[in-house]
Design an enzyme around this catalytic site. Structure first.
Site, PDB file in Angstrom:
ATOM      1  N   LYS A 194      44.194  43.564  36.719  1.00  0.00           N
ATOM      2  CA  LYS A 194      45.632  43.697  36.453  1.00  0.00           C
ATOM      3  C   LYS A 194      45.924  44.133  35.019  1.00  0.00           C
ATOM      4  CE  LYS A 194      47.484  42.171  40.388  1.00  0.00           C
ATOM      5  NZ  LYS A 194      48.232  43.115  41.233  1.00  0.00           N
ATOM      6  N   GLU A 216      57.569  41.500  38.104  1.00  0.00           N
ATOM      7  CA  GLU A 216      57.616  40.581  39.236  1.00  0.00           C
ATOM      8  C   GLU A 216      56.245  39.915  39.329  1.00  0.00           C
ATOM      9  OE1 GLU A 216      56.788  43.709  39.442  1.00  0.00           O
ATOM     10  OE2 GLU A 216      54.919  43.532  40.576  1.00  0.00           O
ATOM     11  N   SER A 245      37.578  42.444  41.968  1.00  0.00           N
ATOM     12  CA  SER A 245      38.813  42.684  41.219  1.00  0.00           C
ATOM     13  C   SER A 245      39.207  41.575  40.260  1.00  0.00           C
ATOM     14  CB  SER A 245      39.956  42.947  42.188  1.00  0.00           C
ATOM     15  OG  SER A 245      40.063  41.880  43.110  1.00  0.00           O
TER      16      SER A 245
END
Lengths: 268, 389, 389, 268
Positions: free
Chosen positions: B82, B104, B371
Site C-alpha cells: 500500500k 478511505e 502483498s
C-alpha cells in the site's frame, strides 16, 4: 419538447421544483405528496430512486433512500409510479433522479421505453457527467426525454458554455460544492456563476443544493429562473413518517402548510 | 480512460475538473525525470525498496511440483505494498500544491499508509472509515491518530469500506478545490486506476529483474497475486502483461462462491458502476450493491479495478477464487515452513500457488506477490482458531 | 572471554563443554567465506537487508540543531534487528548439526525471531516465557505457535524475562548435548556476547557506508542506540568504536532513575553476575537481582551485555537514561513528523537524540538506530493514553 | 585440611551429605534440622543460601530459596548460622552452597574471613566453573576452606583428570545433566564416569543430583564414596513446613524417620 415541458418553459413564475424519494415512506404516500406539491405550485417534480450507494447525496436523502429500499422500491417501480401519478392527474413534468448503476442493471433501452410510456419527462443521473453521457443523451432524444444537465461552480468555462447551450428541460446549477443537503451559507461568487450559466441557455436555469428557507430561495430570484428543494422537503417527510403511514390526510395537510411556508410569496 | 468497456469517470460534475487537473498533473509528473527519481528515492530510502524475492525452499519441497518465489511486499514500511502508491500519490499532491489529503479505509491498512505519508510530507489527513470497521480495528484507528490523522466515522449504509469510500468521495466533492483524494486501490474514476498501477508497477519490474538475475534471464512460468481492488496484482502483472507469462489473480471465495458469503467479484459479479468506475461488481439484479464477505478485510470489496475486469474479459489473466479455509491453511503452511506470517490477503495468493505448483514441473517457477505481513491479522486468526476448536 | 573485568562464563560445569564447542564452531564459521556469504545472502534475501538510512527531515527541522538520520532496523523481517542475530545463530546451529533450538523471551520479540528462523531452517524450537509475559503478550505467543514453536510457561521467580532466561539455561543444562541455545541479546556467557555482536554488526557497517555515501566520506558526528541487553547498540557501535565518533547508549529510566522503577543498569547498577556473565546489574546490596521496570518490554532487563559495561567503565561510550514519558513523547514526535511508528525501545534512542541535536550545530549529523517497529506496542500506548487521560 | 575434613576423609562409611536451605522455613528450624541430620549419620552438610536467580536448581530448591528469602536469610546470615551450629555442637564439615553473585556482593575476602571464623569448612559455587575460579581457589586455600569442585558427565577428559586430582574436601560428581531435582532414571555410562573421576582423586568422590530413594543411593555404593541428597530432603522439609514452625519437636521426629528410611542400612 413535450407539452409539459412547454408549460414549464413558458411559465413566468420563479419555478419551484421539489425533490422527493420514491417509496418514502410508502408508494401511496409518494403519490399523495406529489399531488400535494403540484397543488402547492410545483412546476416540476424530481422523483428520486432508492440506491444502496448514493454518493452525491447527504445524510437526509441517504436515509430517505434507506426507507425507500425497505419498501422494495426500485427504478422500474419508480417509473411505473409515474404512470399512476399521471392517472391521478399530475400535470407537471416529472424527472427521474437515478444513479447510473440502477439504469445499467435495468437496461438503458428498457428504461427509456418504459419511461416514455409512463409519462416521464426527464432523467437526471448525478454520477453520469457529460463526458460519459453520449449514448444516454442520444437515446433520451429518441424517447422524448430530457437528460437534465448539472453544472457546478467548478465547471470549466468552455464546458459551461456547451452544457448550458445544449441543456434540455432545465439547467441544474449546483449552488455549492458537496453533496445534497441543507446549508446555512452559500458560496461567494454564485451570482456570477448563475449569470454565466444563463448567458447561453435556451431553457430555464434552476438553482439547487442546500436551499431550505424562504429567505435563501428569494435570494436567487433574479439570478435564476427557478429553484430546487430536496433535503429540506425530504426532512419534513421524515418527520411526518408515521403520520404519512397511518393518518395520511392530516400529514398531507401539515406537509402542504410547510411547503407554503417555504415558498416565496410571489411564486405561488 | 477506458479498459475495453471498463473504467471511465462516473462521478458528479463538481469533481470532473479535479480529475482532469489530476490527470494532467499526473501525466506531467511521470514524464518528469526529477519526479520519478524522487519517487524511486523515497521508495528506497523511506520504505526500504527493493523488497527481496525470497525462494520458499521448504514450502516448495513439501508441496511438490514447481518452485515458489515470494515477492516480499510485506517488508515495506507499514507492512504492505500500500505504501508504494501512498508515497506516489502524496508526492503528486505536494507537486500539485495540495495541503490536505483524504482517504478511505476498510480494515485500516490504507488509512495507516495515507496517514503515514501525510505525516512524512507535512500534509493534513482525514481518513474515512466505517463505524463497524472502527470498532473492529481499534488498533489501526489509534495508529492513524498517532500519525496525526483525523479518523472520520462513517455511519451511512453498511458502515464498512464501500460506504467509507462513498463518504470520502462526498467529502472530496465538497472540498475538491484544495484537497487531494488518495485512493488506496486500483479502483475509482480515471485516472486513478492508471495512477495506482503506475505507482505499484515497481513490484512487477523489481520482480522481473530479480527473477532474471536468479534464473539467468528467464521469466517466471507463472505469476500469482491476490485481488481485492487489485492494486498489488496490477502492479505485479504490469511488466508481464505484454509478455508470454501466465498470470493468475486470486479473489476471495469466503465461505464459498456458491454461498452468499464471498468477495469473488469477477467470478460472480456483473457489469456496473461503483465508486466512479464501470467494472464488475457484486450487486442485486436491480443494481443495489451487496456486501461482500471474506476473512480478509483487504479483499472484502464488492468491486474490482476496471483493468482487472478487462484482463478477465480478454482472458489475459486467469482469475480464480480461494476460500477462507484454503487461505488459512496456506498461511499456516507458509508460517511453519518459511517463518513468514503473511497477510490473510496474500495467503489467498499463496493458497492458489500451492495448487498450481502441484500441476507444474519441478523445474518450473511460480512468483507470488506476498502483498503484506500478517501481524494485523493475528487477532482474526486467534478468533478463528477459537471459533473452530 | 573478557571485556576488562566483565564477561566470562559463569555457568554450571555441565554446559562448559558446550560453550567451548560453540566458540570453536563460531570461530571456524566466521573464518569461512562460504558461511559469511550465506549469512549475508540470507540477510538480504530473507530479511530485506540492507535496511535504509532515512533522513528525518521534518523531525530534525522542528527540533532544531543537528540533522537526525534513522537506521531503519524496523524494516527487517519480523520488525526489528533481532532477526539478524537469530539468522546468524540458526545458521551456526545448522552448521553444527543441531536439530533443536531453545530461546528465552520477554515480550516475545526474540521468541518470534527464534521461532521464525527455526521454521525457516527446519529446526524444532522451544521458547521459554514467563507466565506473566504470556498473559500480557498473547498475540506474540499465538504467533510463535503459528510458526510451529513450543512456548514453555515459566512460573518461577517473578515470571518475567529474567526467569525465562534462567529457565532456558536450566533446560540447556539438561539437553545440552543436542540443543542449541539461541540467546537474543549481547548477554550471557562468552562467546555469546561476541557472537551476537558479530551477527549484529551489519547494522553499524551498513550505516557507516550509507552515511559516507550521503555525506561524501564523512563519519557521523554522533551515533545513538538504546540499550537493554544491548544487541542493537553493540551492533551499531561496532565499526565506530575504534574511530573518532561519539557514541551514546540510552537506557530506560522508567519512572525516573531516582525512583525504584527503572531499568538503568549502567546508571544505577553494580558489578555482579547474571545469566553467565559478569557485568553491571540491578540488585540489592546482598546480591538479590531486582525486577527492573520500563514501559518498553525490550529494555526491561536487570543486566546488560558485558561489553557495554566495559565501554561504560572506559568511558568510550556515554550512557544516558531516558524516562517512559520522554520516550513516549519522542515516539509521538517521530510518528507525526516522519510517519514512522517506532518501537518503544527505539523511542528512547530517539528521545535522547532530540536532546543531543539541540546542543549540536545545524551542519552536524546524528545517526540513531531505530531498532524496531512499534506495531507491537500499540496496545501499551493505548493503555498509557487511557490511563493518562 | 582441618580436623572435620580429616574425619570425613577417613570414614569408611558410604558418606551421606545432605543439602538443606538456610532459613527454610526459619533459622531455628535450619539449626535443628542440621543437628538431626548429624544424628541420623550425615558425614557433612551442604547449606544452601537463598538466591533470587538460582539457575542450577530445580523447582523444589527454587521454592526453598523463596521461603528462605521471605525469612530475610542471606549469605552473611547463613555463614553466621554455622557459628550457631558449632555452638550447638555440630561436628561435621559444613559447606556453604552459594551462587557467585551473592559472594561478589558480600565481598569474596569478607566472606572468606567470616566463613573461616564461623567454622565453615567448604564452599560450593554452582555457577563458578573451574575456569573462572582461580582467585577464589587461591583465597580459599589461604582461609582453610575447601572449594568444592563439580564434575559432570559432559566434562572433557583432560579437565576431569585435573579437577579430580586437585579436588579438596570431596569431588562432587553430577549424576545426570540438568538442574538439581528428583529423577527416576540415571544416565547410562554413569559408572564409567565415576570410575574415571575416582582414578586420580585424593578425596572422596560423591555422587549427587537426582537421588531420592534408598534403592537409587545403594546403586552407587561401590562406584562412589558417598552421595548427596538435596531435593528429596528439601521436599520433605516443605511438607513439614507448618509443623517445623509451630510444632517443631514432632516435625523433627518425623524428619528423622524419613531420613532413616532413605539411608542405606550400612551407612548408619
Amino acid at each position: 419538447m413535450n407539452k409539459r415541458w412547454e408549460v414549464f418553459q413558458h411559465s413566468s413564475d420563479y419555478r419551484f421544483t421539489p425533490y422527493i424519494m420514491a417509496g418514502d415512506p410508502c408508494e401511496e404516500a409518494t403519490i399523495e405528496l406529489s399531488l400535494a406539491l403540484e397543488q402547492c405550485g410545483a412546476h416540476a417534480l424530481e422523483l428520486g430512486v432508492p440506491y444502496s450507494d448514493p454518493l452525491a447525496d447527504g445524510p437526509v436523502i441517504q436515509r430517505a433512500g434507506m426507507r425507500g429500499l425497505a419498501q422494495n422500491m426500485n427504478l422500474e417501480k419508480t417509473v411505473k409510479l409515474v404512470s399512476k401519478l399521471r392517472e391521478r392527474g399530475l400535470k407537471i413534468p416529472v424527472i427521474i433522479f437515478t444513479y447510473y448503476n440502477l439504469l445499467l442493471q435495468l437496461g438503458e433501452n428498457r428504461f427509456l421505453k418504459l419511461a416514455e410510456d409512463s409519462g416521464v419527462d426527464g432523467v437526471l443521473v448525478p454520477d453520469l457527467p457529460y463526458e460519459e453521457s453520449g449514448y444516454l443523451q442520444k437515446m433520451c432524444s429518441e424517447h422524448n426525454l430530457a437528460l437534465i444537465s448539472l453544472v457546478s461552480p467548478t465547471t470549466r468555462e468552455e464546458k459551461l458554455v456547451r452544457l448550458s447551450s445544449e441543456a434540455e428541460g432545465f439547467l441544474y446549477c449546483i449552488s455549492s460544492l458537496g453533496v445534497t443537503g441543507i446549508r446555512s451559507e452559500f458560496r461567494a461568487g454564485l451570482d456570477d456563476f448563475l449569470k454565466a450559466a444563463k448567458q447561453n441557455c435556451r431553457v430555464p436555469v434552476l438553482v439547487g443544493f442546500g436551499l431550505s428557507t424562504r429567505e435563501q430561495i428569494q435570494q436567487f430570484d433574479g439570478s435564476s429562473d427557478g429553484f430546487i428543494v430536496g433535503s429540506a422537503i425530504v426532512k419534513k417527510i421524515e418527520e411526518l413518517e408515521s403520520d404519512l403511514l397511518t393518518n395520511r390526510e392530516e400529514a398531507i395537510k401539515t406537509f402542504k402548510s410547510y411547503i407554503e411556508s417555504l415558498l416565496p410569496v410571489y411564486s405561488r | 480512460g477506458r479498459y475495453g468497456v471498463f473504467g471511465g469517470k462516473y462521478v458528479p460534475e463538481t469533481i470532473m475538473f479535479a480529475l482532469e487537473e489530476l490527470e494532467t498533473a499526473f501525466d506531467e509528473a511521470i514524464q518528469d525525470r526529477e519526479f520519478n527519481e524522487l519517487f524511486q528515492r523515497e521508495l528506497a530510502i523511506y520504505s526500504g525498496r527493493p523488497t527481496p524475492l525470497t525462494k520458499a525452499d521448504r514450502l516448495s519441497e513439501s508441496n511438490g511440483g514447481a518452485s515458489i518465489y515470494l515477492k516480499r511486499e510485506d517488508l515495506n514500511h507499514t507492512g504492505a505494498h500500500k505504501i508504494n502508491n501512498a508515497i506516489g500519490q502524496a508526492l503528486l499532491a505536494v507537486r500539485m500544491g495540495k495541503k490536505k489529503i483524504i482517504a478511505e479505509t476498510g480494515a485500516g491498512q490504507h488509512g495507516v499508509a495515507a496517514a503515514t505519508v501525510a505525516a512524512k510530507y507535512g500534509l493534513s489527513c482525514k481518513v474515512y472509515m466505517g463505524k463497524e470497521d472502527i470498532r473492529r480495528q481499534a488498533l489501526n484507528v489509534f495508529r492513524m491518530k498517532l500519525l496525526g490523522a483525523e479518523v472520520i466515522e462513517v455511519t451511512s449504509g453498511s458502515q464498512t469500506l464501500k460506504d467509507a469510500t462513498n463518504e470520502a468521495i462526498r467529502e472530496w466533492v465538497a472540498a475538491v478545490e484544495d484537497t487531494f483524494y488518495l485512493i488506496g486501490s486500483a479502483v475509482g474514476p480515471y485516472p486513478y486506476p492508471k495512477m495506482v498501477k503506475q505507482f505499484q508497477q515497481v513490484i512487477g519490474y523489481e520482480t522481473e529483474s530479480q527473477f532474471k538475475e536468479i534464473q539467468k534471464g528467464k521469466l517466471p512460468d507463472a505469476v500469482v497475486a491476490c485481488v481485492g481492488g487489485g492494486s498489488n496484482a496490477i502492479g505485479m502483472f504490469a511488466p508481464f502483461i505484454e509478455k508470454d507469462v501466465p498470470l493468475y489473480g486470486v479473489e476471495a471465495a469466503g465461505m464459498g462462491v456458491e454461498t452468499a458469503h464471498h468477495a469473488a467479484t469477477l467470478s460472480k459479479g456483473s457489469n456496473g458502476v461503483i465508486h466512479g468506475s464501470l467494472t464488475k461488481l457484486l450487486q442485486t439484479s436491480e443494481g443495489q450493491i451487496t456486501e461482500p464477505y471474506s476473512i480478509s478485510a483487504g479483499l472484502d470489496y464488492p468491486g474490482i479495478g476496471p483493468e482487472h475486469a478487462y484482463l478477465h474479459e480478454t482472458k489475459r489473466v486467469t482469475y480464480e477464487a480461494v476460500t477462507d479455509e484454503e487461505a488459512l491453511h496456506a498461511l499456516k503452511l507458509l508460517c511453519e515452513n518459511e517463518g513468514i506470517l503473511c497477510a490473510l490477503e496474500s495467503a489467498h495468493a499463496v493458497a492458489y500457488s500451492l495448487k498450481l505448483a502441484k500441476e507444474m514441473q519441478k523445474d518450473q517457477h511460480i512468483v507470488v506477490c506476498l502483498s503484506g505481513r500478517g501481524d494485523k491479522d493475528v487477532h482474526t486468526l486467534m478468533e478463528f482458531e477459537e471459533g473452530g476448536e
